[in-house]
Design a protein around this motif. Sequence first.
Motif, PDB file in Angstrom:
ATOM      1  N   TYR A 273      -9.090  -1.335   7.820  1.00  0.00           N
ATOM      2  CA  TYR A 273      -9.626  -0.116   8.441  1.00  0.00           C
ATOM      3  C   TYR A 273      -9.054   1.129   7.754  1.00  0.00           C
ATOM      4  O   TYR A 273      -9.799   2.067   7.437  1.00  0.00           O
ATOM      5  CB  TYR A 273      -9.284  -0.113   9.934  1.00  0.00           C
ATOM      6  CG  TYR A 273      -9.362   1.244  10.589  1.00  0.00           C
ATOM      7  CD1 TYR A 273     -10.594   1.837  10.887  1.00  0.00           C
ATOM      8  CD2 TYR A 273      -8.198   1.942  10.920  1.00  0.00           C
ATOM      9  CE1 TYR A 273     -10.659   3.090  11.482  1.00  0.00           C
ATOM     10  CE2 TYR A 273      -8.251   3.186  11.517  1.00  0.00           C
ATOM     11  CZ  TYR A 273      -9.482   3.763  11.792  1.00  0.00           C
ATOM     12  OH  TYR A 273      -9.546   5.005  12.375  1.00  0.00           O
ATOM     13  N   LEU A 274      -7.749   1.132   7.504  1.00  0.00           N
ATOM     14  CA  LEU A 274      -7.120   2.276   6.840  1.00  0.00           C
ATOM     15  C   LEU A 274      -7.666   2.476   5.431  1.00  0.00           C
ATOM     16  O   LEU A 274      -7.721   3.604   4.927  1.00  0.00           O
ATOM     17  CB  LEU A 274      -5.597   2.093   6.788  1.00  0.00           C
ATOM     18  CG  LEU A 274      -4.849   2.126   8.130  1.00  0.00           C
ATOM     19  CD1 LEU A 274      -3.365   1.842   7.919  1.00  0.00           C
ATOM     20  CD2 LEU A 274      -5.043   3.466   8.819  1.00  0.00           C
TER      21      LEU A 274
ATOM     22  N   SER B 192       3.334  -8.016   4.686  1.00  0.00           N
ATOM     23  CA  SER B 192       2.083  -8.197   5.414  1.00  0.00           C
ATOM     24  C   SER B 192       1.318  -6.879   5.383  1.00  0.00           C
ATOM     25  O   SER B 192       1.733  -5.892   5.993  1.00  0.00           O
ATOM     26  CB  SER B 192       2.381  -8.609   6.861  1.00  0.00           C
ATOM     27  OG  SER B 192       1.186  -8.723   7.610  1.00  0.00           O
ATOM     28  N   ALA B 193       0.188  -6.846   4.686  1.00  0.00           N
ATOM     29  CA  ALA B 193      -0.540  -5.585   4.498  1.00  0.00           C
ATOM     30  C   ALA B 193      -2.043  -5.784   4.334  1.00  0.00           C
ATOM     31  O   ALA B 193      -2.708  -4.989   3.687  1.00  0.00           O
ATOM     32  CB  ALA B 193       0.018  -4.845   3.282  1.00  0.00           C
ATOM     33  N   ASN B 194      -2.583  -6.861   4.934  1.00  0.00           N
ATOM     34  CA  ASN B 194      -4.020  -7.080   4.782  1.00  0.00           C
ATOM     35  C   ASN B 194      -4.672  -7.495   6.105  1.00  0.00           C
ATOM     36  O   ASN B 194      -5.590  -8.309   6.123  1.00  0.00           O
ATOM     37  CB  ASN B 194      -4.302  -8.135   3.706  1.00  0.00           C
ATOM     38  CG  ASN B 194      -5.746  -8.103   3.249  1.00  0.00           C
ATOM     39  OD1 ASN B 194      -6.353  -7.042   3.141  1.00  0.00           O
ATOM     40  ND2 ASN B 194      -6.320  -9.266   2.985  1.00  0.00           N
TER      41      ASN B 194
ATOM     42  N   PRO C 199       0.820  -1.222   0.000  1.00  0.00           N
ATOM     43  CA  PRO C 199       0.000   0.000   0.000  1.00  0.00           C
ATOM     44  C   PRO C 199       0.849   1.266   0.000  1.00  0.00           C
ATOM     45  O   PRO C 199       1.979   1.269   0.501  1.00  0.00           O
ATOM     46  CB  PRO C 199      -0.806  -0.120   1.298  1.00  0.00           C
ATOM     47  CG  PRO C 199      -0.042  -1.074   2.147  1.00  0.00           C
ATOM     48  CD  PRO C 199       0.661  -2.010   1.231  1.00  0.00           C
ATOM     49  N   ASP C 200       0.297   2.326  -0.564  1.00  0.00           N
ATOM     50  CA  ASP C 200       1.014   3.601  -0.631  1.00  0.00           C
ATOM     51  C   ASP C 200       1.426   4.102   0.743  1.00  0.00           C
ATOM     52  O   ASP C 200       2.483   4.724   0.892  1.00  0.00           O
ATOM     53  CB  ASP C 200       0.138   4.661  -1.320  1.00  0.00           C
ATOM     54  CG  ASP C 200      -0.081   4.369  -2.798  1.00  0.00           C
ATOM     55  OD1 ASP C 200       0.727   3.606  -3.371  1.00  0.00           O
ATOM     56  OD2 ASP C 200      -1.056   4.899  -3.371  1.00  0.00           O
ATOM     57  N   TYR C 201       0.599   3.824   1.762  1.00  0.00           N
ATOM     58  CA  TYR C 201       0.906   4.355   3.086  1.00  0.00           C
ATOM     59  C   TYR C 201       2.107   3.667   3.745  1.00  0.00           C
ATOM     60  O   TYR C 201       2.562   4.087   4.803  1.00  0.00           O
ATOM     61  CB  TYR C 201      -0.323   4.314   4.009  1.00  0.00           C
ATOM     62  CG  TYR C 201      -0.990   2.961   4.146  1.00  0.00           C
ATOM     63  CD1 TYR C 201      -0.458   1.956   4.948  1.00  0.00           C
ATOM     64  CD2 TYR C 201      -2.189   2.701   3.483  1.00  0.00           C
ATOM     65  CE1 TYR C 201      -1.080   0.732   5.079  1.00  0.00           C
ATOM     66  CE2 TYR C 201      -2.824   1.477   3.619  1.00  0.00           C
ATOM     67  CZ  TYR C 201      -2.269   0.491   4.417  1.00  0.00           C
ATOM     68  OH  TYR C 201      -2.890  -0.728   4.548  1.00  0.00           O
ATOM     69  N   PHE C 202       2.644   2.627   3.129  1.00  0.00           N
ATOM     70  CA  PHE C 202       3.875   2.023   3.614  1.00  0.00           C
ATOM     71  C   PHE C 202       5.096   2.860   3.225  1.00  0.00           C
ATOM     72  O   PHE C 202       6.155   2.715   3.807  1.00  0.00           O
ATOM     73  CB  PHE C 202       4.033   0.604   3.056  1.00  0.00           C
ATOM     74  CG  PHE C 202       3.408  -0.458   3.905  1.00  0.00           C
ATOM     75  CD1 PHE C 202       2.347  -0.183   4.748  1.00  0.00           C
ATOM     76  CD2 PHE C 202       3.870  -1.759   3.848  1.00  0.00           C
ATOM     77  CE1 PHE C 202       1.760  -1.168   5.524  1.00  0.00           C
ATOM     78  CE2 PHE C 202       3.295  -2.758   4.623  1.00  0.00           C
ATOM     79  CZ  PHE C 202       2.242  -2.471   5.464  1.00  0.00           C
ATOM     80  N   GLY C 203       4.952   3.704   2.209  1.00  0.00           N
ATOM     81  CA  GLY C 203       6.067   4.532   1.774  1.00  0.00           C
ATOM     82  C   GLY C 203       6.981   3.814   0.804  1.00  0.00           C
ATOM     83  O   GLY C 203       6.943   2.582   0.665  1.00  0.00           O
ATOM     84  N   ASN C 204       7.814   4.575   0.123  1.00  0.00           N
ATOM     85  CA  ASN C 204       8.680   4.027  -0.929  1.00  0.00           C
ATOM     86  C   ASN C 204      10.156   3.978  -0.552  1.00  0.00           C
ATOM     87  O   ASN C 204      11.011   3.793  -1.415  1.00  0.00           O
ATOM     88  CB  ASN C 204       8.523   4.846  -2.213  1.00  0.00           C
ATOM     89  CG  ASN C 204       7.158   4.659  -2.845  1.00  0.00           C
ATOM     90  OD1 ASN C 204       6.670   3.538  -2.946  1.00  0.00           O
ATOM     91  ND2 ASN C 204       6.523   5.750  -3.251  1.00  0.00           N
TER      92      ASN C 204
END
Length: 368
Positions: free
Chosen positions: A201-202, A193-195, A41-46
């Motif tokens: 919720y995010l 892990s992102a689900n 996800p984008d909110y994890f950052g690059n």
Amino acid sequence: MNIESHYKKIILPFVLLAAGIFMAAIDINPQYVDPYKLEYPDYFGNRISIPENNPTTKQGVYLGRMLFYETKLSSNKTISCASCHQQKLAFTDGRAFSLGVDNVPTKRSSMSLANLLWVRNFFWDGRAKGLEEQAKFPLSDPHEMGNYLDKAVIELKKTKEYPILFKEAFGSTEITSEKITKAIAQFERTLISANSHYDQYLRGEYKPSEQELKGMELFMNAPIPEKNIRGADCAQCHGTPKMYMELFHNNGLDAEPKDIGREEFTGAENDKGRFRVATLRNIALTAPYMHDGRFKNLEEVLDHYNEHIALSRTLSITLKNRSNNLNGKNLGLTANEKSNIINFLKMLTDSTFINDPKFSDPHLKRHQ
């Protein structure tokens, strides 16, 4: 000379030569393998960490997955990386200290292998810079995999499959210890892990319970009793969406630690008792907790931060002088508040991650 003869005598040799050069290039140049698409996800950052000399490819990831579960990498042929990092436990092993080839307990607990794509310094003391470097330690440790890496290279060369897999991944059938660690690192970077319910919720896909929301608020808030704001201030160290920040803290486990932690690696006295902040992703699955597995469950962890912080010179400043009560001597959370925080922490369990077939043992499927 007719056109056909001209083609056969002059043009065809050049065509074949060019084709040979091209095929040779394919054999030695990894750029001809397929890039692996890392999805997060984008909110994890690059700010991801991938060295230029080890790009992530489909062939490299598959080879790394094979090697991650390969018992031929250990001296007694009975354990693999997966022995201490089991998928069902978010790639931990449920032990305070893991057991290697000689049944001698390791010095510290096995850490979860989730979201390593954003990590730069590995192990509890941060002594390994990069996943490639990290992989060398257990493979070369006489009490873990048995210091068998060079001999494992010979074992893999004897197989039918591995020379082919190494050629597909790295362009040559040559098997080396460097290629082994590179392939394992490629696979480990895919362990994203992102689900969890928190992620959902995010994304607006999950509605937390009242207890989960209260726990989340306490987790994120710093206590300010003057303003009647209650909190546990967990976010100070774990507050990013990845539930991890690359920090090393003395979290008050001991006034005089038996394990000096990061100081052993850096030699700096200010690092005494400091350890890497562990990810809270899938935290409900990764007991026992802390570098020495001293806490059996999340309740014990909350009790520690709430009531049992040991004072020392190197104690993290984030754990000093914080309380939900005016002039309080400890954090002062109620039993109900601690329970709500644990309800929130359980939102971080990612059932997709621990059941994803692309992270599972490929040897089992092959032999079925």
